[in-house]
Design an enzyme around this catalytic site. Structure first.
Site, PDB file in Angstrom:
ATOM      1  N   ASP A  34      57.737  86.395  12.142  1.00 56.49           N
ATOM      2  CA  ASP A  34      57.561  87.895  13.191  1.00 56.49           C
ATOM      3  C   ASP A  34      58.741  87.931  14.182  1.00 56.49           C
ATOM      4  OD1 ASP A  34      55.879  89.351  11.494  1.00 56.49           O
ATOM      5  OD2 ASP A  34      54.399  89.586  12.968  1.00 56.49           O
ATOM      6  N   GLU A  36      61.346  85.693  13.931  1.00 59.95           N
ATOM      7  CA  GLU A  36      62.457  85.386  13.844  1.00 59.95           C
ATOM      8  C   GLU A  36      62.860  87.079  13.103  1.00 59.95           C
ATOM      9  OE1 GLU A  36      63.160  82.554  10.387  1.00 59.95           O
ATOM     10  OE2 GLU A  36      61.659  81.750  11.540  1.00 59.95           O
ATOM     11  N   PHE A  37      62.246  87.472  12.941  1.00 62.59           N
ATOM     12  CA  PHE A  37      62.526  89.099  12.240  1.00 62.59           C
ATOM     13  C   PHE A  37      62.991  89.418  13.788  1.00 62.59           C
ATOM     14  CE2 PHE A  37      62.006  93.247  11.303  1.00 62.59           C
ATOM     15  CZ  PHE A  37      62.760  93.470   9.972  1.00 62.59           C
ATOM     16  N   ASP A  38      62.901  89.328  15.030  1.00 62.59           N
ATOM     17  CA  ASP A  38      62.983  90.426  15.993  1.00 62.59           C
ATOM     18  C   ASP A  38      63.913  89.732  16.817  1.00 62.59           C
ATOM     19  OD1 ASP A  38      60.300  92.000  15.665  1.00 62.59           O
ATOM     20  OD2 ASP A  38      59.504  90.683  17.367  1.00 62.59           O
ATOM     21  N   SER A  83      45.313  83.395  19.956  1.00 63.98           N
ATOM     22  CA  SER A  83      44.672  83.738  18.759  1.00 63.98           C
ATOM     23  C   SER A  83      43.841  82.909  18.594  1.00 63.98           C
ATOM     24  CB  SER A  83      46.285  83.336  17.829  1.00 63.98           C
ATOM     25  OG  SER A  83      45.910  81.955  18.399  1.00 63.98           O
ATOM     26  N   LEU A  84      43.153  83.206  17.174  1.00 63.40           N
ATOM     27  CA  LEU A  84      41.407  82.181  17.470  1.00 63.40           C
ATOM     28  C   LEU A  84      41.860  80.869  17.136  1.00 63.40           C
ATOM     29  CD1 LEU A  84      39.087  85.488  16.953  1.00 63.40           C
ATOM     30  CD2 LEU A  84      38.509  84.467  19.128  1.00 63.40           C
ATOM     31  N   GLU A 114      31.754  89.675  15.526  1.00 63.50           N
ATOM     32  CA  GLU A 114      31.909  90.736  14.888  1.00 63.50           C
ATOM     33  C   GLU A 114      32.525  89.975  13.883  1.00 63.50           C
ATOM     34  OE1 GLU A 114      34.460  91.639  18.259  1.00 63.50           O
ATOM     35  OE2 GLU A 114      32.866  91.126  19.829  1.00 63.50           O
ATOM     36  N   LYS A 116      36.116  90.698  11.437  1.00 62.21           N
ATOM     37  CA  LYS A 116      37.272  90.226  12.271  1.00 62.21           C
ATOM     38  C   LYS A 116      38.139  91.161  11.343  1.00 62.21           C
ATOM     39  CE  LYS A 116      40.544  86.553  13.120  1.00 62.21           C
ATOM     40  NZ  LYS A 116      41.969  86.643  12.484  1.00 62.21           N
ATOM     41  N   ASP A 118      41.390  93.433   9.942  1.00 60.39           N
ATOM     42  CA  ASP A 118      42.370  92.874   9.171  1.00 60.39           C
ATOM     43  C   ASP A 118      43.322  93.802   9.600  1.00 60.39           C
ATOM     44  OD1 ASP A 118      44.583  91.589   8.629  1.00 60.39           O
ATOM     45  OD2 ASP A 118      44.242  91.750   5.992  1.00 60.39           O
ATOM     46  N   ARG A 137      51.175  93.248  20.786  1.00 62.10           N
ATOM     47  CA  ARG A 137      50.513  91.725  20.612  1.00 62.10           C
ATOM     48  C   ARG A 137      51.847  91.066  20.936  1.00 62.10           C
ATOM     49  NH1 ARG A 137      50.177  86.790  18.666  1.00 62.10           N
ATOM     50  NH2 ARG A 137      48.365  85.260  19.092  1.00 62.10           N
ATOM     51  N   GLU A 174      41.956  96.633  17.450  1.00 62.15           N
ATOM     52  CA  GLU A 174      42.972  96.209  16.066  1.00 62.15           C
ATOM     53  C   GLU A 174      43.155  97.646  15.924  1.00 62.15           C
ATOM     54  OE1 GLU A 174      43.602  92.660  15.732  1.00 62.15           O
ATOM     55  OE2 GLU A 174      44.168  93.046  13.920  1.00 62.15           O
ATOM     56  N   TYR A 226      37.570  95.810  20.567  1.00 62.04           N
ATOM     57  CA  TYR A 226      36.811  94.680  20.437  1.00 62.04           C
ATOM     58  C   TYR A 226      36.881  93.965  21.734  1.00 62.04           C
ATOM     59  CZ  TYR A 226      40.867  92.368  18.814  1.00 62.04           C
ATOM     60  OH  TYR A 226      42.256  92.201  18.799  1.00 62.04           O
ATOM     61  N   LYS A 313      35.993  82.495   7.989  1.00 59.39           N
ATOM     62  CA  LYS A 313      37.562  82.260   7.839  1.00 59.39           C
ATOM     63  C   LYS A 313      36.512  83.312   6.161  1.00 59.39           C
ATOM     64  CE  LYS A 313      41.203  84.050   9.074  1.00 59.39           C
ATOM     65  NZ  LYS A 313      42.749  83.696   8.656  1.00 59.39           N
ATOM     66  N   CYS A 407      63.563 100.724 -23.678  1.00 60.64           N
ATOM     67  CA  CYS A 407      61.689 101.412 -23.520  1.00 60.64           C
ATOM     68  C   CYS A 407      61.302 101.360 -24.100  1.00 60.64           C
ATOM     69  CB  CYS A 407      62.819 103.656 -23.371  1.00 60.64           C
ATOM     70  SG  CYS A 407      60.548 103.681 -22.304  1.00 60.64           S
ATOM     71  N   CYS A 410      60.394 104.724 -25.854  1.00 67.71           N
ATOM     72  CA  CYS A 410      61.088 106.093 -26.611  1.00 67.71           C
ATOM     73  C   CYS A 410      62.431 105.056 -26.937  1.00 67.71           C
ATOM     74  CB  CYS A 410      61.362 107.421 -25.114  1.00 67.71           C
ATOM     75  SG  CYS A 410      63.223 105.710 -24.066  1.00 67.71           S
ATOM     76  N   CYS A 425      64.445 103.728 -17.448  1.00 69.32           N
ATOM     77  CA  CYS A 425      64.768 104.263 -18.604  1.00 69.32           C
ATOM     78  C   CYS A 425      65.902 105.618 -18.562  1.00 69.32           C
ATOM     79  CB  CYS A 425      63.622 104.717 -19.493  1.00 69.32           C
ATOM     80  SG  CYS A 425      64.017 105.871 -21.070  1.00 69.32           S
ATOM     81  N   CYS A 431      61.993 110.966 -23.163  1.00 70.82           N
ATOM     82  CA  CYS A 431      60.757 109.787 -23.447  1.00 70.82           C
ATOM     83  C   CYS A 431      59.601 110.256 -22.739  1.00 70.82           C
ATOM     84  CB  CYS A 431      61.505 108.512 -21.856  1.00 70.82           C
ATOM     85  SG  CYS A 431      60.150 107.415 -21.512  1.00 70.82           S
TER      86      CYS A 431
HETATM   87  S1  IVH Z   1      38.743  89.124  19.753  1.00 72.68           S
HETATM   88  C1  IVH Z   1      41.514  84.763  22.254  1.00 72.68           C
HETATM   89  N1  IVH Z   1      37.650  90.392  17.927  1.00 72.68           N
HETATM   90  O1  IVH Z   1      42.057  88.049  15.194  1.00 72.68           O
HETATM   91  C2  IVH Z   1      41.720  86.393  20.826  1.00 72.68           C
HETATM   92  N2  IVH Z   1      39.639  89.261  17.943  1.00 72.68           N
HETATM   93  O2  IVH Z   1      43.353  84.992  15.050  1.00 72.68           O
HETATM   94  C3  IVH Z   1      40.505  87.138  21.094  1.00 72.68           C
HETATM   95  N3  IVH Z   1      40.690  90.653  15.628  1.00 72.68           N
HETATM   96  O3  IVH Z   1      44.730  88.559  17.907  1.00 72.68           O
HETATM   97  C4  IVH Z   1      40.302  88.128  20.187  1.00 72.68           C
HETATM   98  N4  IVH Z   1      39.390  91.570  14.818  1.00 72.68           N
HETATM   99  O4  IVH Z   1      44.261  90.960  16.181  1.00 72.68           O
HETATM  100  C5  IVH Z   1      38.644  89.334  18.067  1.00 72.68           C
HETATM  101  N5  IVH Z   1      36.538  91.636  16.178  1.00 72.68           N
HETATM  102  C6  IVH Z   1      37.583  90.945  16.855  1.00 72.68           C
HETATM  103  C7  IVH Z   1      38.509  90.698  16.031  1.00 72.68           C
HETATM  104  C8  IVH Z   1      40.118  90.287  16.495  1.00 72.68           C
HETATM  105  C9  IVH Z   1      40.590  90.526  14.345  1.00 72.68           C
HETATM  106  C10 IVH Z   1      42.125  89.587  15.483  1.00 72.68           C
HETATM  107  C11 IVH Z   1      42.933  89.930  16.926  1.00 72.68           C
HETATM  108  C12 IVH Z   1      43.693  89.095  17.389  1.00 72.68           C
HETATM  109  C13 IVH Z   1      43.479  88.012  16.115  1.00 72.68           C
HETATM  110  C14 IVH Z   1      42.935  86.646  16.253  1.00 72.68           C
END
Ligand code: IVH
Length: 670
Positions: A34, A36-38, A83-84, A114, A116, A118, A137, A174, A226, A313, A407, A410, A425, A431
């Protein structure tokens, strides 16, 4: 750099960005990060700003409609969006647990689990109970201010319930497109002859960054919150902040659970492994957080992620199976889609037998061969995809796939336009799947709405040479239908009555039913209202068409081409002769009142009680007129949320009377 060099650089950058956008949205392939794209986009924006005369008409920086543009202010996050850390097994999770125990010197603690989600992370700030800013973000320390787009998320409160909120706080969550909203969006696109999106997450992300908020609103984004942070509250735990978010009216997924031991966390993981498939969005794991804020602080952070939380995961839902064959489907527009015919395999709740291979480029990229053992995955996509080939199991005698040249339906020689990945086609009129596909489109509910006719009957009529174009429907006789297999007196009458009734459909439905490429239901309505009848529309040239608000070059080109074909003119002639509506009904329905007599309105922005179409209808039914552009003659501007700043400025300058949805409703009740 010489002017010529700059021109070249702008062209190259534009082409590269267009290519990356296409890969990302239509193919679900990220060729660059993302970031590099930006950077590429930023470079292009800078060059265009310095040399406006060299900016291309189709520059990716100006395009809207599922494509990322970059005209949002950058905002620094008050607290970085980290991030986590990830774990992929219960053993790794047990190690995390040990680290937490050690970090807290053996003190008792609780976890909060909770799912996660997507989607796309978003930070929202509320000041005095009102949504004041929404920031993506970005790179974690700064993101895009997309407040106007976030305001279109129906479940995100613009104003909070009650008064138990800190004066200022930030909540994070999210943003996502539900599985249903994603399917609907793709259906709408394919009905309009547009390419469908490959992945719900990427589409949600692109949607958030679109420049046109009303388009964002039409896509029905949703958001699960969240977390909540504030310097001004007496909250001690994450669970208490989640409770408060719920109390204030935020959308929190009711799937969380407080856990007192690692065993309970494991049980939560097991509980949701399968059940998560029933949720409205894709999830790829769970998030485990230490509940107490004081203990979170004690544990602290590494450079990238907190030590008090981790993600677990689930294994990617992948299965291995063999490729029995590659078949080719022909769509309504003649586009050829190669399909992997797989040995049936059970994957994430369903049996998978087929997967789309998109086009010849994708086949070449995978180097997939009949007889290969392949891996299929279900990610954020509805249709499973082939992600890789197990080369160890490849037979020595296998040969690369040769994409068909004719095709499959046909026999016509296929064509591939320059720069396009898709084969077509060209046999428009002969067709079978193209013909049947056009009839199927023609009878859709929001087109001619002939529900007494189904795919099987279309097939029978086609087989007997009774149905070559939609217009043939209106020339079917009782005997033509009665002699079809399975038809009796009543069913014959029913079918013919359904066809007869369809003649009442308004012009905009008829226009949509014609199946002109890129003319979906909404575009059809805009064109119908603007031109009033088919003759004016058919004789409008490219320049005149692009003058119409919201009609772009692609649609205009497609219209010019459609009306330029003699066979289409003939089809319209036959439909007109049959009695279909080819002009708008000026006095649609009976008037409810005349309170708005002689008054003109422009509708702009997003509304809470009624959709724009409903408001339009109300204005017309009460004697008023809806116009598309603001001029000094305009009586009222009906303004919703997120009105474009240019419109607002113009209305203010001309001193136009601006009214809210509520003002409008009171006008009606006078
Ligand atoms: S808590 C310090 N809770 O996962 C980060 N994140 O890899 C705290 N995500 O950028 C984030 N579901 O976009 C949290 N229930 C959840 C989540 C969640 C999805 C995403 C979020 C974050 C990424 C972390």
């Amino acid at each position: 750099m010489s002017k010529e060099d700059i021109r070249k650089e702008i062209e190259e950058l534009s082409a590269r960005i267009n290519h990356l956008n296409h890969q990302y949205y239509q193919k679900d392939i990220s060729e660059v990060s993302d970031y590099e794209f930006d950077m590429l986009l930023e470079k292009l924006l800078k060059l265009e700003a310095e040399h406006p005369d060299l900016k291309l008409a189709h520059s990716p920086t100006t395009r809207v409609g599922g494509t990322v543009t970059k005209n949002f202010p950058t905002v620094k996050h008050k607290h970085p969006m980290l991030s986590l850390g990830n774990t992929y097994s219960k053993e790794e999770l047990a190690e995390f647990h040990k680290r937490v125990q050690k970090g807290l010197d053996g003190a008792p603690f609780q976890y909060f689990c909770e799912l996660k989600f997507d989607g796309v992370a978003l930070s929202v700030t509320y000041t005095n109970g009102v949504l004041s800013q929404a920031v993506t973000r970005g790179d974690g320390s700064k993101g895009d201010d997309i407040t106007n787009n976030a305001k279109t998320i129906k479940t995100l409160p613009l104003k909070l319930q009650g008064s138990a909120f800190p004066q200022e706080f930030e909540a994070r969550g999210e943003v996502f497109l539900s599985k249903t909203a994603f399917t609907q969006l793709n259906k709408k696109r394919s009905d309009a002859g547009e390419e469908t999106y490959a992945n719900a997450r990427n589409t949600a992300s692109g949607t958030l960054k679109m420049q046109d908020s009303s388009e964002v609103a039409s896509r029905k984004l949703d958001m699960f919150l969240y977390s909540m942070t504030t310097d001004q509250s007496a909250l001690n735990t994450h669970s208490a902040s989640i409770d408060l978010l719920i109390e204030l009216g935020f959308n929190v997924s009711p799937t969380f659970k407080k856990c007192s031991s690692l065993e309970e966390v494991f049980a939560y993981i097991d509980e949701w492994e399968e059940k998560r498939n029933t949720l409205p969005l894709e999830t790829d794991g769970i998030v485990i957080k230490v509940d107490s804020f004081a203990q979170q602080e004690q544990l602290g952070f590494t450079a990238k992620s907190p030590r008090w939380a981790i993600a677990y995961k689930y294994k990617a839902e992948s299965a291995s199976t063999s490729l029995n064959d590659i078949t080719y489907q022909v769509g309504r527009t003649g586009a050829i889609t190669p399909v992997a015919e797989l040995e049936p395999v059970f994957l994430a709740g369903t049996t998978v037998k087929r997967a789309s291979l998109h086009n010849a480029n994708e086949i070449a990229r995978l180097d997939i061969r009949v007889g290969d053992t392949v891996f299929v995955e279900k990610g954020g996509e509805i249709i499973p995809k082939v992600t890789a080939i197990n080369l160890e199991k490849r037979s020595d005698t296998s040969t690369p796939v040769k994409f068909i040249t004719q095709c499959p339906e046909c026999g016509s020689e296929l064509v591939r336009h320059e720069g396009e990945a898709v084969h077509y086609c060209p046999n428009y009129g002969g067709c079978p799947p193209q013909i049947k596909g056009r009839v199927e489109h023609f009878i859709f509910r929001n087109a001619m709405d002939i529900d007494s006719l189904g795919g099987r009957t279309i097939d029978q009529l086609f087989q007997q040479d009774l149905l070559k174009t939609p217009a043939d429907l209106y020339y079917l006789t009782y005997d033509d239908v009665f002699q079809l297999e399975g038809f009796k007196e009543l069913s014959t009458k029913n079918l013919l009555q359904g066809i007869e009734n369809s003649k009442q459909q308004p012009f905009e439905n008829v226009l949509f039913a014609l199946g002109i490429r890129f003319v979906g239901r909404t575009v059809a309505e805009k064109l119908a209202n603007h031109f009033g009848n088919i003759d004016k529309l058919a004789s409008a040239g490219f320049e005149e068409l692009i003058e119409v608000p919201e009609i772009g070059e692609r649609i205009a080109e497609s219209l010019v081409q459609y009306f330029g074909e003699p066979q289409n003119q003939e089809e319209i002639g036959r439909l007109r002769e049959a009695g279909l509506n080819f002009q708008i009904d000026e006095d649609k329905g009976t008037l409810e009142s005349e309170v708005l007599e002689g008054k003109s309105f422009v509708i702009s922005g997003v509304f809470t009680e009624f959709s724009r179409d409903e408001l339009k209808e109300k204005i017309k039914r009460n004697g008023g007129k809806v116009v598309s552009s603001i001029s000094a003659k305009l009586d009222y501007l009906l303004a919703g949320e997120n009105m474009g700043p240019a419109k607002l400025a113009k209305a203010e300058k001309l001193g136009i009377n601006m009214i809210s949805e509520q003002d409008f409703l009171s006008m009606l009740n006078q």
